[in-house]
Write a protein that holds these residues in place. Structure first.
Motif, mmCIF file in Angstrom:
data_model
loop_
_atom_site.group_PDB
_atom_site.id
_atom_site.type_symbol
_atom_site.label_atom_id
_atom_site.label_comp_id
_atom_site.label_asym_id
_atom_site.label_seq_id
_atom_site.Cartn_x
_atom_site.Cartn_y
_atom_site.Cartn_z
ATOM 1 N N LYS A 94 -7.639 -9.568 12.163
ATOM 2 C CA LYS A 94 -6.590 -8.651 11.730
ATOM 3 C C LYS A 94 -6.899 -8.081 10.349
ATOM 4 N N ARG A 126 -9.740 0.371 8.873
ATOM 5 C CA ARG A 126 -9.031 1.628 9.111
ATOM 6 C C ARG A 126 -9.034 2.528 7.878
ATOM 7 N N ASP A 156 -7.615 -4.129 9.779
ATOM 8 C CA ASP A 156 -6.725 -3.389 8.873
ATOM 9 C C ASP A 156 -7.509 -2.691 7.766
ATOM 10 N N GLU A 157 -8.469 -3.394 7.190
ATOM 11 C CA GLU A 157 -9.246 -2.779 6.115
ATOM 12 C C GLU A 157 -10.198 -1.713 6.649
#
Length: 224
Positions: A184, A191, A188-189
């Motif tokens: 996760k 993106r 998230d990073e």
């Protein structure tokens, strides 16, 4: 009757992708050459998929596992063992298939700083100037996640508009909850980087986990 949105059709398409990947990596894999610097880099027409990552991230082990071989790429406990750009042809015909490129590990290495700087310069020149380069598979040790030198390479590829995709390695070393948290955080990073492909692969060279989907993605770039 099925449509593109039917799960049954999606499953069929995915199965076909996986089978193409299996067939490509089950076929011939030939070492072409090792290149110490850009001056010795020959012209090429086949698509190239490069593998990059910090020293000792498990790159050689992953390449060996993907190709079902034990000696395709040399493995070592000593970071910085790979000192050249090594090129391998995947495919039965000279004008078909694709080229895998094993890049020198960046970051820590038990060599002089001058040598490390030279390797880093060569890697950057290759990534910025190779027209046949279709994607870089950026390997990240799942036990440690993204580090500053990974982010530096990612920013450089963003600036050069080089498509890259994160591949987590050594996931067998993590518990299920730890893997979920790492995945996760990395997704998230990722993106936030414009040239980073949104799909993150989670793999284990030792257990074979995630290799079929990674092969499928790579095979999608092969020239027929």
């Amino acid at each position: 009757m099925t449509t593109a949105t039917d799960p049954s059709n999606d499953d069929k398409i995915e199965a076909e992708r996986v089978e193409k990947g299996r067939l490509l990596f089950a076929g011939p894999c030939t070492f072409l050459y090792g290149v110490p610097d850009m001056a010795h880099l020959p012209q090429a027409s086949l698509p190239e998929i490069a593998f990059a990552g910090r020293s000792n991230v498990g790159k050689s082990s992953l390449l060996n596992a993907l190709t079902n071989r034990t000696t395709l790429a040399r493995t070592s406990n000593t970071p910085g063992r790979t000192q050249e750009l090594n090129f391998f042809h995947m495919g039965a015909e000279a004008n078909a298939g694709l080229i895998l490129v094993d890049l020198p590990g960046y970051g820590y290495a038990k060599v002089t700083r001058t040598k490390v700087k030279a390797w880093t310069h060569t890697i950057r020149d290759y990534l910025r100037g190779r027209a046949v380069l279709r994607r870089v598979m950026l390997l990240i040790d799942s036990r440690h996640g993204l580090k500053d030198n990974d982010r530096e390479i990612m920013r450089m590829m963003d600036e050069a508009a080089v498509s890259y995709q994160i591949v987590l390695t050594k996931i067998d070393k993590l518990k299920a909850g730890e893997l979920d948290n790492t995945l996760k955080a990395v997704v998230d990073e990722a993106r936030t980087y414009v040239a980073c492909h949104p799909v993150v692969h989670a793999t284990s060279s030792e257990k074979g986990r995630g290799l079929d989907l990674l092969r499928a993605d790579i095979a999608g770039f092969a020239h027929h």
